[in-house]
Design a protein around this motif. Structure first.
Motif, short mmCIF file in Angstrom:
data_model
loop_
_atom_site.label_atom_id
_atom_site.label_comp_id
_atom_site.label_asym_id
_atom_site.label_seq_id
_atom_site.Cartn_x
_atom_site.Cartn_y
_atom_site.Cartn_z
N UNK A 1 32.88 -55.96 30.01
CA UNK A 1 34.05 -55.29 30.57
C UNK A 1 34.93 -54.66 29.49
N UNK A 2 34.37 -54.45 28.32
CA UNK A 2 35.11 -53.82 27.22
C UNK A 2 34.78 -52.34 27.20
N UNK A 3 35.81 -51.51 27.33
CA UNK A 3 35.61 -50.08 27.57
C UNK A 3 36.02 -49.24 26.37
N UNK A 4 35.58 -47.99 26.37
CA UNK A 4 36.10 -46.99 25.46
C UNK A 4 36.37 -45.72 26.27
N UNK A 5 36.82 -44.68 25.60
CA UNK A 5 37.19 -43.46 26.32
C UNK A 5 36.02 -42.84 27.08
N UNK B 1 33.66 -45.66 34.45
CA UNK B 1 32.52 -46.35 35.04
C UNK B 1 32.79 -47.86 35.12
N UNK B 2 33.39 -48.44 34.08
CA UNK B 2 33.64 -49.88 34.08
C UNK B 2 34.70 -50.29 35.09
N UNK B 3 35.72 -49.46 35.27
CA UNK B 3 36.75 -49.79 36.24
C UNK B 3 36.16 -49.84 37.65
N UNK B 4 35.21 -48.96 37.92
CA UNK B 4 34.59 -48.94 39.24
C UNK B 4 33.42 -49.92 39.37
N UNK B 5 32.80 -50.27 38.23
CA UNK B 5 31.60 -51.13 38.25
C UNK B 5 31.76 -52.28 37.25
N UNK B 6 32.90 -52.92 37.29
CA UNK B 6 33.20 -54.00 36.35
C UNK B 6 32.35 -55.23 36.68
N UNK B 7 32.18 -56.06 35.68
CA UNK B 7 31.50 -57.33 35.89
C UNK B 7 32.50 -58.32 36.47
#
Length: 386
Positions: free
Chosen positions: A345-349, A354-360
């Motif tokens: 769940x660690x994101x970059x720009x 994608x992570x906000x919508x498909x987070x673990x």
């Protein structure tokens, strides 16, 4: 048993809450405690010392804004504090945030150096102690502090704001003031900050990492009808919380994200000013800063994901509050923030949308209990008073 004096800019807010938790744990262990603080009010039930008054703070702010002298005002207030320190006769002085326009670092540290018999613990909550000006520098991608800050500082307009720059002189003064203090140990809430301190002029001090904690008797999964109150019971809530919202905290990122949301999602931001709320897009619910902790707990518990797009931070307690309420955290890979998030769940720009919508949904196994944090500090205390 020991006499312990905590020194911090505030008695409330995130660092103030940490001080209060440590005070309570130390008192329960039989120690005599006191908190010296500069701004705001003190809660009932705590032995406290108020440093200076509102006029002292205003004059310190003025000196800092005009002459880049944050930490070098409040002379009389600090001399009065030292008189009260001598009356309290501490065995241990536990420093926290010493910036914030309330104490004179030169006078305070001269006193600490003159009293090697007093054990010192200094918890660093940001990077101000080893730079010539700023509290953070990662967003500006500056590493001059590793050698010597100079007048070409990219953060001159950031906190603490100033008209005339005095950065190189500040750096050299702070280096002299903060170096060679006997019987002092440093604590950082994140591994990231420990690594940064290790590159600075503070590197010769022993350093412990003790993660921040929150009250898990307060921050816990809590059923509520708060989504129904806002008419969003059928939507997935993306939550953001900050005491002050600005570009560094990721407000612009949330606004950009809102442009890509369909009707199944709802962004809720807590801690905004009235002006910021008025300027929000229609599909973001903005809530002003609340002192109602239970309302905050309800939002943490109701959210599907807590998104923290901070661009520079140490070890954010908002991440811990969300985790304690059973909500997964998505955050940028900056500072110590990712240390409290699941590695997936660690994101970059490039991938944060994608992570906000498909987070673990799985939450990182993490000890977020403030009581356990305090126990670790007590172990450090036992180490320094031997």
């Amino acid at each position: 048993m020991s006499r312990i004096l905590f020194i911090n800019s505030v008695c409330n807010g995130s660092t103030g809450i940490i001080c209060k938790n440590l005070y309570k744990a130390a008192k329960d262990a039989g120690h005599t405690c006191c908190i010296a603080y500069g701004r705001g009010d003190a809660p009932e039930g705590f032995n406290t010392i108020k440093i200076g008054n509102q006029l002292d703070i205003y004059l310190h702010v003025l000196k800092a804004r005009l002459f880049d002298a944050s930490g070098f005002g409040s002379k009389k207030a600090t001399k009065d504090l030292i008189k009260q320190i001598e009356e309290f006769k501490p065995d241990v002085i536990h420093l926290h945030n010493i910036h914030g326009y309330y104490v004179n670092i030169e006078i305070l540290f001269n006193y600490l150096k003159q009293h090697p018999e007093i054990k010192k613990i200094w918890t660093l909550h940001d990077c101000w102690s080893f730079t010539g000006h700023c509290a953070y520098y990662t967003y500006a991608k500056c590493d001059k502090w590793q050698i010597c800050c100079n007048g070409n500082c990219p953060n001159k307009k950031e906190y603490p704001q100033t008209v005339f720059s005095n950065i190189k002189s500040n750096f050299n003064k702070k280096k002299e003031i903060f170096s060679n203090v006997e019987n002092m140990i440093l604590v950082t809430p994140s591994k990231w900050l420990k690594d940064e301190v290790g590159k600075s002029y503070l590197k010769d001090y022993p350093i412990e990492v003790i993660n921040n904690g929150v009250d898990i008797n307060v921050f816990k999964p809590t059923p509520s009808h708060i989504k129904q109150q806002y008419g969003i019971e059928n939507k997935k809530v993306i939550l953001g919380v900050a005491s002050v919202w600005d570009k560094r905290k990721g407000l612009d990122t949330f606004i950009d994200l809102s442009k890509e949301l369909d009707d199944q999602y709802q962004i809720v931001l807590i801690g905004l000013s009235k002006k910021q709320i008025e300027q929000l897009p229609n599909n973001i619910i903005g809530i002003s800063r609340t002192e109602n902790v239970q309302e905050l707990v309800k939002w943490y518990s109701a959210a599907d994901v807590y998104f923290n797009p901070t661009l520079e931070d140490n070890y954010p307690t908002t991440n811990l509050e969300a985790i304690a309420c059973g909500t997964p955290v998505v955050t940028f890979n900056t500072g110590g923030s990712p240390e409290s998030a699941h590695k997936d769940n660690i994101a970059d720009n490039a991938n944060y949308r994608n992570l906000v919508f498909n987070y673990r949904k799985e939450i990182k196994i993490l000890d977020v209990d403030a009581y356990n944090m305090a126990r670790k500090y007590l172990k450090v205390l036992c180490k320094v008073i031997k």
